[in-house]
Design a protein around this motif. Structure first.
Motif: not given
Length: 207
Positions: A165-175
């Motif tokens: 589910v959670i990878d660096y793409h998700v983290m970038y979007a959240v940030i």
């Protein structure tokens, strides 16, 4: 007779007060309140660093600096910024769709303009809401292209996905979203000047 009562003492846990980002109406538009105090500089640093990631990707693909893109495949030399990545998609429900998009002129231009626009907005500290929206769409498409939920690729090879589910793409979007909500462009950026422009004050989605 006067009764003197002892002062009441607060016995609960006291949490340090942080100035949270929000909006306040001044003049004719809603103006964001930026993070201040101890959080302002870390948020600004994160904003600039992530902006540099997007800008580097743009310039490397545009001019072929020899890192992810060799000079012979640079955009200015006729190369396609999307053909290699989208053409190599080997998993997920959108696999055939991404293959059909790979190398198309419209896909190249949208991808490159997205990298440049998001990177420039983050580094300068302006239009963070637009940058967050565009960046979230871009990250969602790239997440779908890599499709982390799959354990195997279409040919049966291991996908090497470490998290479904959670990878660096998700983290970038959240940030990106957090930076926009926090109005992080006001510290080490042009966000304060930008939000005072008349056309921006009339259109809060430009903040």
């Amino acid at each position: 007779m006067v009764v003197h009562l002892p002062p009441r003492r607060h016995t609960g846990i006291r949490i340090p007060s942080w100035h949270r980002a929000g909006t306040t109406r001044t003049g004719d538009g809603a103006q964001p309140r930026s993070v201040t105090g101890a959080l302002a500089r870390p948020a600004a640093a994160a904003r600039v660093l992530i902006g540099f990631v997007f800008l580097w990707a743009f310039f490397d693909k545009a001019f072929g600096w020899g890192y992810a893109t060799p000079s012979a495949r640079a955009w200015i030399n006729g190369g396609s910024p999307t053909k290699g990545f989208l053409g190599g998609v080997a998993v997920g429900p959108l696999e055939s769709t991404f293959h059909s998009w790979a190398g198309d002129t419209w896909a190249n231009w949208l991808f490159m303009l997205g990298l440049l626009g998001i990177g420039a907005a983050l580094v300068s500290g302006i239009a963070l809401r637009l940058a967050a929206a565009a960046g979230t769409v871009m990250m969602a498409l790239m997440w779908a292209a890599e499709w982390p939920p799959a354990k195997h690729l279409s040919d049966g090879a291991p996908s090497m996905s470490s998290n479904p589910v959670i990878d660096y793409h998700v983290m970038y979007a959240v940030i990106l979203i957090v930076l926009a909500v926090a109005a992080a462009g006001r510290t080490w950026g042009l966000g304060k000047v930008w939000q005072e422009l008349p056309f921006v004050r009339r259109n809060c989605w430009l903040l």
